[in-house]
Design an enzyme around this catalytic site. Structure first.
Site, PDB file in Angstrom:
ATOM      1  N   ASP A  38       0.860  -1.187   0.000  1.00 30.73           N
ATOM      2  CA  ASP A  38       0.000   0.000   0.000  1.00 30.73           C
ATOM      3  C   ASP A  38       0.898   1.240   0.000  1.00 30.73           C
ATOM      4  OD1 ASP A  38      -3.252   0.314   0.923  1.00 30.73           O
ATOM      5  OD2 ASP A  38      -2.014   2.127   1.035  1.00 30.73           O
ATOM      6  N   ASP A  62       3.707   2.721  -4.192  1.00 27.73           N
ATOM      7  CA  ASP A  62       2.826   3.586  -4.979  1.00 27.73           C
ATOM      8  C   ASP A  62       2.734   2.959  -6.364  1.00 27.73           C
ATOM      9  OD1 ASP A  62       1.667   5.454  -6.626  1.00 27.73           O
ATOM     10  OD2 ASP A  62       2.753   7.165  -5.781  1.00 27.73           O
ATOM     11  N   VAL A  63       1.545   2.467  -6.723  1.00 21.68           N
ATOM     12  CA  VAL A  63       1.396   1.698  -7.965  1.00 21.68           C
ATOM     13  C   VAL A  63       1.528   2.543  -9.226  1.00 21.68           C
ATOM     14  CG1 VAL A  63      -0.059  -0.120  -6.975  1.00 21.68           C
ATOM     15  CG2 VAL A  63      -1.133   1.947  -7.916  1.00 21.68           C
ATOM     16  N   SER A 145     -15.060  -1.530 -11.678  1.00 20.19           N
ATOM     17  CA  SER A 145     -16.243  -1.096 -10.922  1.00 20.19           C
ATOM     18  C   SER A 145     -17.435  -1.137 -11.867  1.00 20.19           C
ATOM     19  CB  SER A 145     -16.049   0.339 -10.419  1.00 20.19           C
ATOM     20  OG  SER A 145     -17.295   0.870  -9.997  1.00 20.19           O
ATOM     21  N   TYR A 158     -13.266   8.625 -12.732  1.00 14.33           N
ATOM     22  CA  TYR A 158     -13.303   7.279 -12.136  1.00 14.33           C
ATOM     23  C   TYR A 158     -13.926   6.272 -13.106  1.00 14.33           C
ATOM     24  CZ  TYR A 158     -14.206   3.707  -8.574  1.00 14.33           C
ATOM     25  OH  TYR A 158     -14.234   2.534  -7.844  1.00 14.33           O
ATOM     26  N   ALA A 160     -14.174   6.403 -16.352  1.00 13.97           N
ATOM     27  CA  ALA A 160     -13.281   6.177 -17.492  1.00 13.97           C
ATOM     28  C   ALA A 160     -12.116   5.269 -17.089  1.00 13.97           C
ATOM     29  CB  ALA A 160     -12.757   7.508 -18.019  1.00 13.97           C
ATOM     30  N   THR A 193     -16.688   0.542   2.519  1.00 13.75           N
ATOM     31  CA  THR A 193     -15.253   0.712   2.812  1.00 13.75           C
ATOM     32  C   THR A 193     -14.991   2.210   3.019  1.00 13.75           C
ATOM     33  OG1 THR A 193     -14.494   1.219   0.569  1.00 13.75           O
ATOM     34  CG2 THR A 193     -14.764  -1.124   1.103  1.00 13.75           C
TER      35      THR A 193
HETATM   36  P1  NAD Z   1     -10.140   2.064   0.053  1.00 11.98           P
HETATM   37  O1  NAD Z   1     -10.054   3.536  -0.110  1.00 11.98           O
HETATM   38  O2  NAD Z   1     -10.756   1.497   1.276  1.00 11.98           O
HETATM   39  O3  NAD Z   1      -8.685   1.409  -0.143  1.00 11.98           O
HETATM   40  C1  NAD Z   1      -7.849   1.789  -1.192  1.00 11.98           C
HETATM   41  C2  NAD Z   1      -6.404   1.601  -0.755  1.00 11.98           C
HETATM   42  O4  NAD Z   1      -5.572   1.969  -1.873  1.00 11.98           O
HETATM   43  C3  NAD Z   1      -5.984   2.486   0.426  1.00 11.98           C
HETATM   44  O5  NAD Z   1      -5.378   1.703   1.422  1.00 11.98           O
HETATM   45  C4  NAD Z   1      -4.980   3.472  -0.186  1.00 11.98           C
HETATM   46  O6  NAD Z   1      -3.932   3.848   0.692  1.00 11.98           O
HETATM   47  C5  NAD Z   1      -4.450   2.684  -1.362  1.00 11.98           C
HETATM   48  N1  NAD Z   1      -3.885   3.539  -2.409  1.00 11.98           N
HETATM   49  C6  NAD Z   1      -4.358   4.717  -2.888  1.00 11.98           C
HETATM   50  N2  NAD Z   1      -3.541   5.218  -3.822  1.00 11.98           N
HETATM   51  C7  NAD Z   1      -2.524   4.325  -3.958  1.00 11.98           C
HETATM   52  C8  NAD Z   1      -1.370   4.271  -4.778  1.00 11.98           C
HETATM   53  N3  NAD Z   1      -1.073   5.252  -5.643  1.00 11.98           N
HETATM   54  N4  NAD Z   1      -0.553   3.188  -4.660  1.00 11.98           N
HETATM   55  C9  NAD Z   1      -0.828   2.195  -3.784  1.00 11.98           C
HETATM   56  N5  NAD Z   1      -1.892   2.201  -2.955  1.00 11.98           N
HETATM   57  C10 NAD Z   1      -2.733   3.254  -3.051  1.00 11.98           C
HETATM   58  O7  NAD Z   1     -10.923   1.542  -1.254  1.00 11.98           O
HETATM   59  P2  NAD Z   1     -11.771   0.202  -1.508  1.00 11.98           P
HETATM   60  O8  NAD Z   1     -13.195   0.544  -1.374  1.00 11.98           O
HETATM   61  O9  NAD Z   1     -11.176  -0.920  -0.761  1.00 11.98           O
HETATM   62  O10 NAD Z   1     -11.489   0.008  -3.066  1.00 11.98           O
HETATM   63  C11 NAD Z   1     -10.590  -0.972  -3.552  1.00 11.98           C
HETATM   64  C12 NAD Z   1     -10.744  -1.046  -5.051  1.00 11.98           C
HETATM   65  O11 NAD Z   1     -12.086  -1.434  -5.376  1.00 11.98           O
HETATM   66  C13 NAD Z   1     -10.525   0.294  -5.766  1.00 11.98           C
HETATM   67  O12 NAD Z   1      -9.857   0.076  -6.980  1.00 11.98           O
HETATM   68  C14 NAD Z   1     -11.930   0.799  -6.009  1.00 11.98           C
HETATM   69  O13 NAD Z   1     -11.993   1.670  -7.090  1.00 11.98           O
HETATM   70  C15 NAD Z   1     -12.669  -0.505  -6.254  1.00 11.98           C
HETATM   71  N6  NAD Z   1     -14.111  -0.404  -6.003  1.00 11.98           N
HETATM   72  C16 NAD Z   1     -14.602  -0.045  -4.788  1.00 11.98           C
HETATM   73  C17 NAD Z   1     -15.979   0.060  -4.610  1.00 11.98           C
HETATM   74  C18 NAD Z   1     -16.596   0.458  -3.290  1.00 11.98           C
HETATM   75  O14 NAD Z   1     -17.814   0.700  -3.258  1.00 11.98           O
HETATM   76  N7  NAD Z   1     -15.860   0.548  -2.194  1.00 11.98           N
HETATM   77  C19 NAD Z   1     -16.841  -0.205  -5.668  1.00 11.98           C
HETATM   78  C20 NAD Z   1     -16.299  -0.565  -6.891  1.00 11.98           C
HETATM   79  C21 NAD Z   1     -14.933  -0.673  -7.051  1.00 11.98           C
END
Ligand code: NAD
Length: 248
Positions: A38, A62-63, A145, A158, A160, A193
């Site tokens: 992370d 950082d990805v 998503s 987002y 896109a 989340t």
């Molecule tokens: P979250 O915000 O709880 O967790 C995301 C994590 O990514 C965090 O720990 C953050 O520190 C980390 N992060 C952010 N930028 C980063 C970077 N540049 N490099 C490495 N780590 C980084 O989010 P989530 O709800 O667990 O979402 C996880 C994935 O699922 C995301 O890709 C999100 O778009 C997708 N998603 C979430 C939902 C939802 O409703 N929560 C719905 C559809 C898709």
């Protein structure tokens, strides 16, 4: 029932929170050694501190920078003497605003983390598996998503980025099939989340109203699908986009 990913090494991005964190928990429960990465190292360390089993690793990553992803993979390979063969791309961000108002910076940043970040990990992981001769049975799971499919007001960047993740997934599946690496995308809807903590209650209620199951999903409900895709139980699922939306 035996553990479905026993003995495998799993690399998870965005592992410090939400879906990434739940995925680490379920993959560890199912017998994998987990590399929790992370941008927030403390959060990744917290994730590994409560995982079942031993030998898990937490790393800062950082990805969005290819060089950063490549050096992190080298560290993993040194640590485990082979690369991970399960890859889960869960790192993601939102910077919501209306299309007429959104800044160039907010548009770019979301594409950089969500889409380019997925590219960086997919490319690095597949190269590492192929070079080490362990690609057969490899499985990459990308978090897209449902918004990437249907769009959403205030989320042009987002939506896109997440549509891009589906296209990248399909292409990677076509290119990596001959190496035995499967690549699939998961499309969640509203999951409880920290990412959606800032969404106004009114908007959340509107979404819940549209979801046939009439509730938000839990991160574990997405993670269970990810674990299935990571395992040999899904051995003929490739290039797929699996919706985890409660029916939205
Ligand atoms: P979250 O915000 O709880 O967790 C995301 C994590 O990514 C965090 O720990 C953050 O520190 C980390 N992060 C952010 N930028 C980063 C970077 N540049 N490099 C490495 N780590 C980084 O989010 P989530 O709800 O667990 O979402 C996880 C994935 O699922 C995301 O890709 C999100 O778009 C997708 N998603 C979430 C939902 C939802 O409703 N929560 C719905 C559809 C898709």
């Amino acid at each position: 029932m035996s553990n479905i990913v026993a003995g495998k090494i799993a690399f998870v991005t965005g592992a410090g929170s939400g879906i990434g964190k739940a995925t680490c928990r379920i993959l560890a429960r199912e017998g994998a050694k987990v590399i929790a990465t992370d941008k927030n190292l403390k959060a990744a360390e917290q994730t590994t501190s409560f995982l079942e089993g031993s030998g898990h690793l937490a790393l800062e990553l950082d990805v969005s920078e290819l060089g950063n992803v490549e050096s992190t993979f080298k560290k993993c390979q040194q640590h485990f003497s082979k690369p991970p063969t399960i890859i889960v791309n869960s790192a993601g961000i939102t910077r919501d605003n209306f299309l007429l108002k959104i800044s160039e910076e907010d548009f770019d940043e979301v594409l950089k983390v969500n889409l380019k970040g997925t590219f960086c990990t997919v490319r690095t992981a597949a190269n590492a598996m192929i070079e080490a001769g362990v690609s057969e049975g490899g499985s990459i799971i990308n978090l897209s998503s449902i918004i990437g499919k249907i769009g959403n007001i205030g989320q042009c960047n987002y939506s896109a980025s997440k549509a891009g993740v589906v296209a990248l997934t399909r292409t990677a599946a076509m290119e990596f099939g001959k190496f035995g690496i499967r690549v699939n995308a998961v499309l969640p809807a509203t999951i409880e989340t920290p990412m959606i903590a800032c969404v106004p209650d009114k908007v959340k209620e509107m979404f819940i109203g549209m979801i046939p199951l009439k509730r938000m999903g839990k991160p574990e409900e997405v993670a269970e699908v990810i674990a299935f895709l990571a395992s040999e139980r899904s051995s003929y699922v490739n290039g797929a986009s699996i919706e985890v939306t409660g029916g939205l």
